[in-house]
Design a protein around this motif. Sequence first.
Motif, PDB file in Angstrom:
ATOM      1  N   GLU A   1       0.821  -1.208   0.000  1.00 36.83           N
ATOM      2  CA  GLU A   1       0.000   0.000   0.000  1.00 36.83           C
ATOM      3  C   GLU A   1       0.860   1.267   0.000  1.00 36.83           C
TER       4      GLU A   1
ATOM      5  N   ILE B   1      -3.609   4.993  -5.611  1.00 36.99           N
ATOM      6  CA  ILE B   1      -4.877   4.269  -5.747  1.00 36.99           C
ATOM      7  C   ILE B   1      -5.985   5.011  -5.010  1.00 36.99           C
TER       8      ILE B   1
ATOM      9  N   SER C   1       1.573   2.294  -3.385  1.00 37.33           N
ATOM     10  CA  SER C   1       0.435   2.507  -4.272  1.00 37.33           C
ATOM     11  C   SER C   1      -0.547   3.532  -3.711  1.00 37.33           C
TER      12      SER C   1
END
Length: 183
Positions: free
Chosen positions: A105, A111, A108
């Motif tokens: 996470e 996102i 990313s």
Amino acid sequence: MPVPPQIKKAVDDVDRQLHQEGPLTNVLATVEAKTGVKRLHIVLGVAGLQAIYLIFGHFAELVCNFMGFVYPAYMSIKAIESHTKEDDTQWLTYWVVFAVLSVAEFFSKQIVAVFPVYWLFKSLFLLYLYLPSTLGAAKIYHRFLQPIVSKHAKSIDQRVGDIAGRVNNAASNFINEVKERRD
């Protein structure tokens, strides 16, 4: 429109658990008795409000990560104190999957900007991982992580050993330097 059998089973399971003895269910029983609203409806209402907050709330990331940490941490402490191995394995597996998810996470974060319901889905995924009835963490570990680790275990062990050796050498050099400066 008929309710799909999987959803009916899930709701029935939740309702059954809400009627088992425990501190939270005792509070829900009191609220149910005073308001006349079924405890299942109370829990579903709170879950719905939380879902809305996880989509639109300012601190959705904090709430999501809090959900993924507090209950598992408490259960991990209980597992440490218990004499059985199964609960230790369950919670250790959860923390391994949680850590991999957290590292992935980190790389990313974009996102979240594009996918506004990310924190809601992550919360649901964390629930899937840690609820004992799903065995989600074990499934994810055995399906995805274990094959990778098994395939690369020798290489990982060698690199960890190399890094540990370098850290050990650096620490020894530092200690020797400190001793030399004192003398």
